[in-house]
Design a protein around this motif. Structure first.
Motif, PDB file in Angstrom:
ATOM      1  N   ARG A  51       0.829  -1.219   0.000  1.00  0.00           N
ATOM      2  CA  ARG A  51       0.000   0.000   0.000  1.00  0.00           C
ATOM      3  C   ARG A  51       0.859   1.263   0.000  1.00  0.00           C
ATOM      4  NH1 ARG A  51      -4.175  -0.434   4.817  1.00  0.00           N
ATOM      5  NH2 ARG A  51      -5.055   1.357   3.704  1.00  0.00           N
ATOM      6  N   ILE A  52       2.150   1.106   0.181  1.00  0.00           N
ATOM      7  CA  ILE A  52       3.061   2.244   0.249  1.00  0.00           C
ATOM      8  C   ILE A  52       3.856   2.325  -1.047  1.00  0.00           C
ATOM      9  CG2 ILE A  52       4.969   3.299   1.521  1.00  0.00           C
ATOM     10  CD1 ILE A  52       4.067   1.538   3.940  1.00  0.00           C
ATOM     11  N   LYS A  53       3.938   3.501  -1.638  1.00  0.00           N
ATOM     12  CA  LYS A  53       4.712   3.705  -2.859  1.00  0.00           C
ATOM     13  C   LYS A  53       6.070   4.297  -2.480  1.00  0.00           C
ATOM     14  CE  LYS A  53       0.591   4.391  -5.694  1.00  0.00           C
ATOM     15  NZ  LYS A  53      -0.159   5.321  -6.591  1.00  0.00           N
ATOM     16  N   PRO A  54       7.116   3.469  -2.471  1.00  0.00           N
ATOM     17  CA  PRO A  54       8.431   3.924  -1.976  1.00  0.00           C
ATOM     18  C   PRO A  54       8.975   5.127  -2.721  1.00  0.00           C
ATOM     19  CG  PRO A  54       8.411   1.547  -2.281  1.00  0.00           C
ATOM     20  CD  PRO A  54       7.161   2.065  -2.912  1.00  0.00           C
ATOM     21  N   ALA A  78      14.253  -2.104  -1.114  1.00  0.00           N
ATOM     22  CA  ALA A  78      14.401  -3.304  -1.940  1.00  0.00           C
ATOM     23  C   ALA A  78      13.350  -3.352  -3.047  1.00  0.00           C
ATOM     24  CB  ALA A  78      14.283  -4.556  -1.068  1.00  0.00           C
ATOM     25  N   ARG A  79      12.176  -2.770  -2.798  1.00  0.00           N
ATOM     26  CA  ARG A  79      11.053  -2.887  -3.728  1.00  0.00           C
ATOM     27  C   ARG A  79      11.125  -1.911  -4.894  1.00  0.00           C
ATOM     28  NH1 ARG A  79       6.247  -1.258  -1.675  1.00  0.00           N
ATOM     29  NH2 ARG A  79       5.278  -2.100  -3.539  1.00  0.00           N
ATOM     30  N   GLY A  80      11.771  -0.778  -4.723  1.00  0.00           N
ATOM     31  CA  GLY A  80      11.745   0.226  -5.788  1.00  0.00           C
ATOM     32  C   GLY A  80      12.725   1.337  -5.514  1.00  0.00           C
ATOM     33  N   LYS A  81      12.576   2.385  -6.274  1.00  0.00           N
ATOM     34  CA  LYS A  81      13.501   3.514  -6.159  1.00  0.00           C
ATOM     35  C   LYS A  81      13.054   4.417  -5.007  1.00  0.00           C
ATOM     36  CE  LYS A  81      15.730   7.132  -8.917  1.00  0.00           C
ATOM     37  NZ  LYS A  81      17.081   6.684  -8.527  1.00  0.00           N
ATOM     38  N   CYS A  82      13.473   4.058  -3.820  1.00  0.00           N
ATOM     39  CA  CYS A  82      13.157   4.845  -2.633  1.00  0.00           C
ATOM     40  C   CYS A  82      14.371   5.692  -2.267  1.00  0.00           C
ATOM     41  CB  CYS A  82      12.789   3.938  -1.456  1.00  0.00           C
ATOM     42  SG  CYS A  82      12.259   4.842   0.009  1.00  0.00           S
ATOM     43  N   ASN A  83      14.164   6.996  -2.197  1.00  0.00           N
ATOM     44  CA  ASN A  83      15.235   7.926  -1.830  1.00  0.00           C
ATOM     45  C   ASN A  83      14.896   8.702  -0.561  1.00  0.00           C
ATOM     46  OD1 ASN A  83      17.058   7.463  -4.091  1.00  0.00           O
ATOM     47  ND2 ASN A  83      15.482   8.416  -5.359  1.00  0.00           N
ATOM     48  N   ALA A  84      13.932   8.201   0.187  1.00  0.00           N
ATOM     49  CA  ALA A  84      13.490   8.906   1.383  1.00  0.00           C
ATOM     50  C   ALA A  84      14.582   8.926   2.447  1.00  0.00           C
ATOM     51  CB  ALA A  84      12.234   8.253   1.946  1.00  0.00           C
ATOM     52  N   ILE A 130      20.766  -4.796   1.203  1.00  0.00           N
ATOM     53  CA  ILE A 130      19.736  -3.759   1.251  1.00  0.00           C
ATOM     54  C   ILE A 130      19.784  -3.014   2.583  1.00  0.00           C
ATOM     55  CG2 ILE A 130      17.261  -3.303   1.145  1.00  0.00           C
ATOM     56  CD1 ILE A 130      18.471  -4.069  -1.532  1.00  0.00           C
ATOM     57  N   VAL A 131      20.133  -3.718   3.653  1.00  0.00           N
ATOM     58  CA  VAL A 131      20.294  -3.049   4.952  1.00  0.00           C
ATOM     59  C   VAL A 131      21.334  -1.940   4.847  1.00  0.00           C
ATOM     60  CG1 VAL A 131      21.110  -3.322   7.327  1.00  0.00           C
ATOM     61  CG2 VAL A 131      19.538  -5.009   6.340  1.00  0.00           C
TER      62      VAL A 131
END
Length: 470
Positions: A51-54, A78-84, A130-131
């Motif tokens: 439900r969260i869009k990284p 790990a799921r997508g391009k998350c730059n948060a 990923i960690v």
């Protein structure tokens, strides 16, 4: 704003999504740990994380470092391009790293078992690489002052008193024409035992906010820890160890959570026996994660807290078990000993091996000092004393050892203190999260207490469909 995690209707899996016209923020992203099987937990976590869009997230804000509040964060990378950016209280990174690496190891191991058992190809939430990727996005900030993260977002951390470095988060959202303040309590600390938890910062109340997102984990009636019950339980610990270890040369196993609970129990044991030169019983710490976290504590604590911690850790009775070979040797060795081993609910880890050795022996003892989820091995041992055997990993073990269950060591704020705190906050609405079936009853009692204070604060018991307007 929407509570998207398990904390909408249960006590684990904290995740709340905040959306403005221009940005998205996530307050915590923890593991759901309440299901009955590994597969059920896996599916529940994957369902909510989807439900969260990284790629849309700007900041992920953490209140404290228990796995049910932080354990799913690397999955977003790990799921997508998350730059948060991942915002944490100052000093948190070393513990965060160890908790994530441990979660990764456990999840990868569980996935191997699931795939063999089900002839499937489930993917782990995240792997060790990923960690380290996620750790690059961590930003530590000071407590007790407002820190501007962007033109729209500011934050202030205030002590929650739950575990070391646990914070309440006051989040300020600038809406151009006005600023709205949201208080996320994360998990709040047990005031009744605050004086004894010397490695934890004292709880500091927040007096005002527009909206409060408040935990009510221990909101059930009848669940109450007081200074009197705590004192009795300390006396029970002393008498149990003297009876089984000192007098009868037997073993006392204390299943213990690695983060916070292990150093807390060590301090209790040191306070009881550390100055007694005649006390020769070894205190084994048999948990890889707990031992790594003890090293983190030593590097994080400062001033008098560090002095006391280091004094405790130099106690000659404490023996730190590191390797699997040393653990096997300790389990097979005869003689009196107190064992602190993870996990606290006996869901996995070296504590399960210890139970397999201790449970069949009438002379030995298991001393529980924490919550056990229903149908976990710890729960079964507590509640099934009439059963002659208990199955562990598919094999029956005789159920003969002595069992004690002490209830005064919860690190969560208790029901009456929750009511007193929430009714004291000047706010428009309180949204209750991290609660089970007792949440509705607690909501009504809190509303009555607020009304008695001549306040008009609205209380909402959150569920999976609740949307919160800023």
């Amino acid at each position: 704003m929407e509570v998207v995690g398990g904390n909408a209707e249960d006590v684990t899996g904290s995740a709340t999504l905040i959306k403005t016209p221009e940005h998205s923020y996530l307050f915590e992203c923890g593991m759901i740990q309440g299901e009955h099987t590994i597969l059920e937990n896996y599916k529940a976590n994957m369902k909510y994380i989807q439900r969260i869009k990284p790629q849309e997230l700007d900041y992920i804000i953490i209140g404290h470092l228990h796995a049910d509040h932080i354990g799913m964060i690397p999955t977003l990378y790990a799921r997508g391009k998350c730059n948060a950016k991942i915002v944490v209280p100052k000093g948190s990174t070393s513990i965060l790293k160890e908790m994530w690496l441990d979660s990764s190891y456990i999840n990868c191991r569980d996935i191997e078992v699931l795939n063999l058992k089900n002839d499937r190809c489930y993917e782990p939430f995240y792997t060790e690489d990923i960690v380290y990727k996620a750790l690059n996005y961590v930003v530590e900030i000071d407590s007790d002052k407002i820190t501007n993260l962007s033109n729209e977002l500011a934050i202030r951390y205030t002590n929650a008193g739950h575990i070391l470095l646990s914070k309440q988060c006051e989040i300020y959202i600038n809406g151009h024409s006005h600023t709205r303040k949201i208080l996320f309590t994360s998990d709040l600390g047990n005031i009744a035992t605050q004086d004894s938890r010397i490695f934890v910062e004292d709880f500091q109340p927040v007096t005002s906010s527009n909206i409060v997102i408040g935990e009510c984990t221990y909101a059930a009636k009848g669940r109450q820890c007081t200074k009197e019950t705590y004192k009795k339980d300390i006396e029970k610990i002393k008498s149990v160890i003297e009876q089984y270890c000192v007098d009868n040369n037997a073993r006392v196993l204390i299943p213990s959570f690695s983060l916070d609970r292990t150093p807390y129990i060590l301090w209790i044991l040191y306070s009881l026996f550390g100055k007694d030169e005649n006390f020769k019983i070894p205190i084994l710490v048999d948990s890889p994660l707990a031992n790594r976290l003890l090293d983190c504590y030593s590097s994080i604590l400062e001033n008098s807290k560090k002095d006391l911690f280091d004094e405790m850790m130099f106690w000659k009775n404490i023996k730190r078990i590191i390797t699997p070979e040393d653990s096997k040797a300790a389990i097979s060795s005869n003689g009196a000993k107190v064992i602190l081993s993870s996990s606290g609910m006996l869901t996995a880890g070296r504590s399960v091996k210890w139970v397999q050795s201790v449970l069949p022996k009438e002379s030995d003892c298991i001393l529980f000092m924490g919550y056990a989820g229903e149908n976990t091995l710890a729960w079964k041992i507590k509640h099934e004393k009439e059963h002659k055997t208990i199955n562990i990993n598919g094999k029956p073990y005789k159920n003969k050892c002595q069992v004690y269950d002490l209830c005064s060591f919860s690190s969560h704020m208790q029901r009456n203190d929750l009511i007193n705190y929430y009714k004291s906050i000047n706010c428009e609405k309180i949204f209750l999260v991290h609660g089970d079936s007792n949440k509705i009853e607690f909501k009504h009692d809190l509303e009555d207490a607020i009304s008695d204070c001549l306040k008009s604060t609205k209380v909402v018991a959150v569920n999976k469909g609740t949307k919160i307007s800023l």
